[in-house]
Design a protein around this motif. Structure first.
Motif, mmCIF file in Angstrom:
data_model
loop_
_atom_site.group_PDB
_atom_site.id
_atom_site.type_symbol
_atom_site.label_atom_id
_atom_site.label_comp_id
_atom_site.label_asym_id
_atom_site.label_seq_id
_atom_site.Cartn_x
_atom_site.Cartn_y
_atom_site.Cartn_z
ATOM 1 N N ALA A 46 0.829 -1.203 0.000
ATOM 2 C CA ALA A 46 0.000 0.000 0.000
ATOM 3 C C ALA A 46 0.863 1.253 0.000
ATOM 4 O O ALA A 46 0.555 2.244 -0.680
ATOM 5 C CB ALA A 46 -0.938 -0.007 1.202
ATOM 6 N N VAL A 106 -6.695 -0.567 4.039
ATOM 7 C CA VAL A 106 -5.630 -1.530 3.780
ATOM 8 C C VAL A 106 -6.075 -2.936 4.135
ATOM 9 O O VAL A 106 -5.467 -3.918 3.711
ATOM 10 C CB VAL A 106 -4.348 -1.159 4.542
ATOM 11 C CG1 VAL A 106 -4.485 -1.448 6.043
ATOM 12 C CG2 VAL A 106 -3.129 -1.868 3.964
ATOM 13 N N THR A 158 -4.576 -3.809 -0.928
ATOM 14 C CA THR A 158 -5.332 -4.169 0.264
ATOM 15 C C THR A 158 -5.244 -5.672 0.472
ATOM 16 O O THR A 158 -4.816 -6.414 -0.422
ATOM 17 C CB THR A 158 -6.811 -3.742 0.145
ATOM 18 O OG1 THR A 158 -7.458 -3.897 1.416
ATOM 19 C CG2 THR A 158 -7.550 -4.574 -0.891
#
Length: 294
Positions: free
Chosen positions: A169, A256, A180
């Motif tokens: 990320a 995330v 993610t």
């Protein structure tokens, strides 16, 4: 003119890979569904998906060849979904080096090699209408947060996939590529079916005892199969919404972690509580190891 989003999905023959492919097809997106054996994804082909033989444990050069062909044919990949994975049920003492390697090879190294092969092309492609160049997703699990007796190897691989997504990320942010990790709880898929759930060849009587945590895990997995809390089709719709910023995720930033299932929520909240308790109880000791300030 709007560009039709393209999905590349590993392990699309079952579970979340299959359900995500169906959800994306339903929205009119282009789906490249892959499996080791393409005969297992003929239902997706009939639904309009492009199907492809793809094994994440292939040599990197083979995976790079697949990526080259995909981008030559489709021009871009907006969503790279790494859904390949399996669980090895084994006490640490029982798992052979070969079984541990096989787990990591599919669940972690295969993901890494797929990313290595596809990311150069994704970084070079045009930004989509939504302002994002692409999205990559790994698959973690409730097991990313809690290790259990008999499931150490699986949890190790899932923690690795979650750590990978966190790092990605940050790495990919300058290129307008989002990353993610999808962390589902127990969903009603074939994941725990006999023949899908792998067990170590070595079995030690001490761990078969139902009075031990490992023995209890083994019995619990049998009882859980077919009775999982989560609905994979509902979960897949949420995943597609969140990755594409539509539906329930419209106007919201992609986190995330895409956490799915109230069982995973409970595990994570319990983890926060127990970890904070450790920090509070030992804060004077842990702080005592710092070097004196100059």
């Amino acid at each position: 003119m709007a560009v039709t989003p393209v999905w590349f999905i590993t392990a699309a023959s079952s579970g979340f890979g299959q359900a995500i492919a169906i959800a994306a097809l339903r929205r009119g997106h282009t789906v490249i569904a892959t499996a080791r054996n393409p005969s297992r994804i003929q239902d997706l082909a009939a639904a309009g998906a492009h199907t492809l033989a793809f094994d994440v444990t292939s040599p990197l050069s083979t995976i790079e060849g697949v990526a080259k062909d995909v981008f030559a044919k489709h021009g871009r990949v907006d969503y790279l979904i790494n859904a390949a994975g399996f669980m090895l049920e084994a006490a640490v003492e029982e798992a052979t080096p070969e079984e541990v390697y096989e787990s990591f090879n599919t669940n972690v190294f295969g993901v890494m090699n797929t990313l290595r092969a596809f990311l150069p092309y994704m970084r070079a492609q045009e930004v989509a209408d939504n302002g994002v160049r692409g999205v990559v997703a790994t698959f973690g699990s409730l097991g990313s947060w809690r290790g259990v007796a008999g499931g150490a190897v699986y949890s190790m691989t899932k923690w690795a996939c979650s750590a990978l997504a966190e790092s990605l990320a940050t790495e990919l942010e300058p290129f307008k590529i989002k990353a993610t990790v999808v962390e589902p709880g127990y969903f009603r898929t074939g994941f725990l079916n006999p023949g899908t759930l792998a067990s170590s060849k070595v079995r030690i009587d001490a761990y078969e005892d139902e009075k031990t945590p490992t023995g209890q895990t083994r019995r619990r997995l049998v009882v859980t199969d077919g009775n999982q809390l989560g609905d994979v089709n509902k979960g897949a719709e949420v995943v597609v919404d969140m990755l594409s910023g539509t539906g329930v995720a419209k106007g919201r930033e992609l986190p995330v972690r895409v956490v799915l299932g109230s069982d995973t929520e409970k595990v994570i909240r319990d983890k926060f509580e127990s970890t904070n308790k450790i920090l509070e109880e030992w804060k004077d000791v842990l702080r005592s190891t710092d070097s004196p300030l100059n």
